[in-house]
Design a protein around this motif. Structure first.
Motif, PDB file in Angstrom:
ATOM      1  N   ALA A  98       0.832  -1.208   0.000  1.00 12.09           N
ATOM      2  CA  ALA A  98       0.000   0.000   0.000  1.00 12.09           C
ATOM      3  C   ALA A  98       0.865   1.256   0.000  1.00 12.09           C
ATOM      4  O   ALA A  98       0.540   2.246  -0.673  1.00 12.09           O
ATOM      5  N   ARG A  99       1.974   1.236   0.731  1.00  7.53           N
ATOM      6  CA  ARG A  99       2.889   2.388   0.761  1.00  7.53           C
ATOM      7  C   ARG A  99       3.561   2.561  -0.601  1.00  7.53           C
ATOM      8  O   ARG A  99       3.712   3.668  -1.100  1.00  7.53           O
ATOM      9  N   LEU A 100       3.965   1.453  -1.212  1.00  5.59           N
ATOM     10  CA  LEU A 100       4.596   1.508  -2.523  1.00  5.59           C
ATOM     11  C   LEU A 100       3.621   2.063  -3.563  1.00  5.59           C
ATOM     12  O   LEU A 100       3.999   2.859  -4.427  1.00  5.59           O
ATOM     13  N   MET A 101       2.363   1.660  -3.467  1.00  5.82           N
ATOM     14  CA  MET A 101       1.358   2.167  -4.393  1.00  5.82           C
ATOM     15  C   MET A 101       1.233   3.686  -4.262  1.00  5.82           C
ATOM     16  O   MET A 101       1.173   4.407  -5.262  1.00  5.82           O
ATOM     17  N   TYR A 102       1.219   4.192  -3.035  1.00  5.83           N
ATOM     18  CA  TYR A 102       1.155   5.636  -2.821  1.00  5.83           C
ATOM     19  C   TYR A 102       2.376   6.320  -3.431  1.00  5.83           C
ATOM     20  O   TYR A 102       2.246   7.335  -4.115  1.00  5.83           O
ATOM     21  N   ILE A 103       3.553   5.772  -3.189  1.00  6.55           N
ATOM     22  CA  ILE A 103       4.775   6.372  -3.730  1.00  6.55           C
ATOM     23  C   ILE A 103       4.719   6.419  -5.252  1.00  6.55           C
ATOM     24  O   ILE A 103       5.088   7.422  -5.870  1.00  6.55           O
ATOM     25  N   LYS A 104       4.246   5.335  -5.868  1.00  8.54           N
ATOM     26  CA  LYS A 104       4.149   5.303  -7.332  1.00  8.54           C
ATOM     27  C   LYS A 104       3.198   6.373  -7.859  1.00  8.54           C
ATOM     28  O   LYS A 104       3.439   6.960  -8.914  1.00  8.54           O
ATOM     29  N   LEU A 105       2.118   6.631  -7.132  1.00 11.20           N
ATOM     30  CA  LEU A 105       1.163   7.651  -7.562  1.00 11.20           C
ATOM     31  C   LEU A 105       1.659   9.059  -7.279  1.00 11.20           C
ATOM     32  O   LEU A 105       1.499   9.965  -8.093  1.00 11.20           O
TER      33      LEU A 105
END
Length: 69
Positions: free
Chosen positions: A39-46
């Motif tokens: 979930a944190r990685l997804m935020y960083i990607k966005l």
């Protein structure tokens, strides 16, 4: 797979990433060994898509403020 160390370093280091997420630096430090939670990685990607484009290599990326996050 993305290298958690490279991502954390490009975002300004452990303390900067901890500030982005409002968590303790020790938690981010653990990500260097266990990987960034999905979930944190997804935020960083966005929030920071330039970190994942092969054409861009940011040198001094300012972390998001609490208001922007």
């Amino acid at each position: 797979m993305h290298d958690p160390n490279a991502i954390i370093d490009k975002l300004g280091g452990t303390s900067a990433v901890a500030q982005i997420f409002g968590i303790k630096p020790g938690s981010v430090s653990e990500w260097r060994h266990t990987g960034i939670p999905p979930a944190r990685l997804m935020y960083i990607k966005l929030a920071y898509p330039e970190l994942f484009s092969s054409a861009s290599t940011p040198t001094n990326h300012e972390p998001a403020t609490a208001a922007a996050a």
